[in-house]
Design a protein around this motif. Sequence first.
Motif, mmCIF file in Angstrom:
data_model
loop_
_atom_site.group_PDB
_atom_site.id
_atom_site.type_symbol
_atom_site.label_atom_id
_atom_site.label_comp_id
_atom_site.label_asym_id
_atom_site.label_seq_id
_atom_site.Cartn_x
_atom_site.Cartn_y
_atom_site.Cartn_z
ATOM 1 N N LEU A 1 -8.369 -3.602 3.679
ATOM 2 C CA LEU A 1 -7.764 -2.311 4.260
ATOM 3 C C LEU A 1 -8.696 -1.258 3.136
ATOM 4 O O LEU A 1 -9.124 -1.296 2.173
ATOM 5 C CB LEU A 1 -6.378 -2.264 3.650
ATOM 6 C CG LEU A 1 -6.254 -0.675 3.992
ATOM 7 C CD1 LEU A 1 -5.869 -0.149 5.594
ATOM 8 C CD2 LEU A 1 -4.514 -1.228 3.667
ATOM 9 N N THR A 2 -9.871 -0.599 3.742
ATOM 10 C CA THR A 2 -10.084 0.182 3.170
ATOM 11 C C THR A 2 -11.471 0.693 4.485
ATOM 12 O O THR A 2 -12.344 0.302 5.488
ATOM 13 C CB THR A 2 -11.056 -0.170 2.174
ATOM 14 O OG1 THR A 2 -12.457 0.809 1.904
ATOM 15 C CG2 THR A 2 -12.851 -1.705 2.751
ATOM 16 N N CYS B 1 -4.669 -4.476 -0.820
ATOM 17 C CA CYS B 1 -5.767 -3.672 -0.171
ATOM 18 C C CYS B 1 -7.031 -4.465 0.412
ATOM 19 O O CYS B 1 -7.941 -4.631 1.823
ATOM 20 C CB CYS B 1 -6.018 -2.366 0.326
ATOM 21 S SG CYS B 1 -5.008 -0.840 0.282
ATOM 22 N N ARG C 1 -6.524 -1.477 9.214
ATOM 23 C CA ARG C 1 -7.047 -2.725 8.275
ATOM 24 C C ARG C 1 -7.347 -4.063 9.683
ATOM 25 O O ARG C 1 -7.841 -5.126 9.391
ATOM 26 C CB ARG C 1 -5.362 -2.773 8.096
ATOM 27 C CG ARG C 1 -5.547 -4.589 7.771
ATOM 28 C CD ARG C 1 -4.069 -4.800 7.392
ATOM 29 N NE ARG C 1 -2.850 -5.960 7.501
ATOM 30 C CZ ARG C 1 -1.878 -6.795 7.413
ATOM 31 N NH1 ARG C 1 -0.796 -6.113 7.979
ATOM 32 N NH2 ARG C 1 -1.947 -8.231 7.306
ATOM 33 N N VAL D 1 0.980 -1.077 -0.151
ATOM 34 C CA VAL D 1 0.129 0.587 0.111
ATOM 35 C C VAL D 1 0.768 0.518 0.295
ATOM 36 O O VAL D 1 0.350 1.943 -0.321
ATOM 37 C CB VAL D 1 -0.840 0.517 1.556
ATOM 38 C CG1 VAL D 1 -0.238 -0.144 2.883
ATOM 39 C CG2 VAL D 1 -1.918 0.921 0.858
ATOM 40 N N GLU E 1 -5.287 5.777 -0.424
ATOM 41 C CA GLU E 1 -4.939 4.684 0.863
ATOM 42 C C GLU E 1 -5.982 3.665 1.447
ATOM 43 O O GLU E 1 -5.787 2.830 1.748
ATOM 44 C CB GLU E 1 -3.759 5.177 1.937
ATOM 45 C CG GLU E 1 -1.829 5.035 1.415
ATOM 46 C CD GLU E 1 -1.082 5.642 2.371
ATOM 47 O OE1 GLU E 1 0.023 5.485 2.670
ATOM 48 O OE2 GLU E 1 -1.615 5.656 3.622
#
Length: 701
Positions: free
Chosen positions: A438-439, A419, A88, A30, A109
């Motif tokens: 990861l969002t 991600c 995350r 990322v 990111e």
Amino acid sequence: MSGIEDKYLEGFVARRASREKQIQQHYRPVISVHKWFARRPGSLFRALAVSELADGSLRANYERGHQLEGVCLDPFMGGGTPLFEAARLGMSVVGFDTNPMARWIVERELEDVDPDELARIGGEIADKVEAEVADLYTTSCPDCHGDARARYFLWVRQHVCAECGMEHSLLSDTQIVSTKLGRHPREVHVCPHCLDVSEHKPGKRPARCRGCKGRYDSGLIPSDTLLACACGTPYRIPPQGTVEEPRLRLIAIDYDCKPCSGKRTGPQRAYKQPETADFDRVTKAERLVAETPSPFWPQELIPNGTESARLLRWGYNRWIELFSARQLHGLGLLAARISEQPDGPIKRALQTVFSDLLRYQNLLCRYDRQALKPTDIFAVHGFPVPRVACEVALLGEQRIGSGGFRHGLSKYVRAKQWCREPYELTESGRKRTAPEVLTSEFVSSPDSLGTGGRAYLRRGSLGTDELPADSVDIVLTDPPYFANVQYGELMNFCYVWLRRLAPDTPFFDIPSTKTDDDAVGSIGGDPVDIVEFTRRLSSVFENATRALKPGAPFCFTYHHNELEAYAPVAVACLDAGLVPTAVFGCPSEMRSSTHIHQRNASTVDTLFVLRKPPTGASARRDLDDVDGGVRRHLAAIRRAGLRPTEADRECLRSGQITARAIYELTDGWSQSLDAADRFALVVKTLRRVAGLPEREAELVG
């Protein structure tokens, strides 16, 4: 209290952090979204959050998937490593930074993007632009005389005598290609007199040029030496006192001829001296720039700052002057294609790829003659002005070479694939995935954060803003230090382009990435002295601690070569009412990093763990024995397979001394004292704990 103090494993984390820092983009893809400086290892922040908020041991929990509830705050978010690690893990995150580029990067990111769709649209844009610029990146192969594709163009900086107009090529070395790494079987040299390009077996370069017969060892231009033109006019490199217009001359081309490369054996690259047709293409690019100006070119003046002053000394006045005509034409076309896309995550991703691409698409890049590739403009965390500049082909190939749009796009795509399905690399190098994503969903108010999956990001200082009291579960950050590298100033280089490419971004409403709220000061303003820096740092620590829940941890990394440089963070912790509960050591940099290599600089951080009262029984953990704490940290670093240097030892000792000094000063600490007096008191205490003689507090710089 069972948390970081009891569950964090110093050697366990140091080993993972050390491996990660060697090839960080492989462990945390990322970060390839966009360049940021001195990123701390993500494994460190993951370990801190898991140690504090997950049930069970760190060793058992580290690689497992988690959905932790809570809010993580980073008041100096920079590149966002603590925040994307917390996100995350399922947490909601809060980030502040005075630099608008920091907010943009962290948003990208945390923003979900379909990697396949991004690859498709980005590839189509690259193909369309390539059809328009292909001729500018074409050259003739000297072997088969067919068309070949140029990878890199090498330019030598020129000095033009103000009196007679004579041009002097500012070569400081004849060699532009080395055989050291075995990537090319012959050395490539440039004659300092006629600029002839020739190849030779290692160590077999003749004394004289084959063309002009001049001696290779004469005509080279050393640095910081007073020189004289043939007409007698003196000059100095780099320029001092007088400013001349920057001028460069094309001297060599690194190219790829597909038919000929298939006939070669072994690791070989192809180099050539530019011909008339190559200079004609330069002229063509200059004509295109004159006839078809782009609204995306940055016309702003370069401000006089700590790092940018070097550019001004070399005669650069506007950002646009740092690019060749070929680069300006291609970048303008690429920006126009991206701007045609509909608003949304894909467009913002492409805008970010473009911004990061600028690190290689400029005439401040240097050609690494061993690795045979360009080093980006920020390789030394400054604005270097190389004698030989490397112009990189705009588009490149997807996974080959550095600095082309396709390569940058592929890195962003891999980042977003990670991600959606993050993994940890085990000690054997095997990928171990976990049910994490990861969002984050962005919210406009901290009141809407809930306990997971959301992000509240601000461009501004938490020192002049507030969060709801007792709303944050953990603070993870890497604060600035006094007289540090001016990251905000460096990011202006990308910002002046991105601000034009994404004009509707609300937090791009300021002209510079440096502002008056920046802890280390704004460009062009009066320098911030260490007392003012301490005040600004304290205001952020105080507001962050106010937002922290009682008993919750405030963790930050820090390192510096000077003991007095720890005084501002000590004052900030004391003003905020934080109590130190533990100190650890953790690898933070690669010793081979360009900005560290061959310098007496530490590559290890002190990790400070403090808590907002009440702290419980874990307060003062291992803080009494300074030397014993240092030995413990060094042992953990060695267990990670590293060899600590004297600079590492001194850095860890300074951190241990600082934690001890904070604890000693906690009782009776009074903010009624002037900031200068509080700073002086901390310096006095630091020196006493360190066993150094008392002296007046110095302004570290």
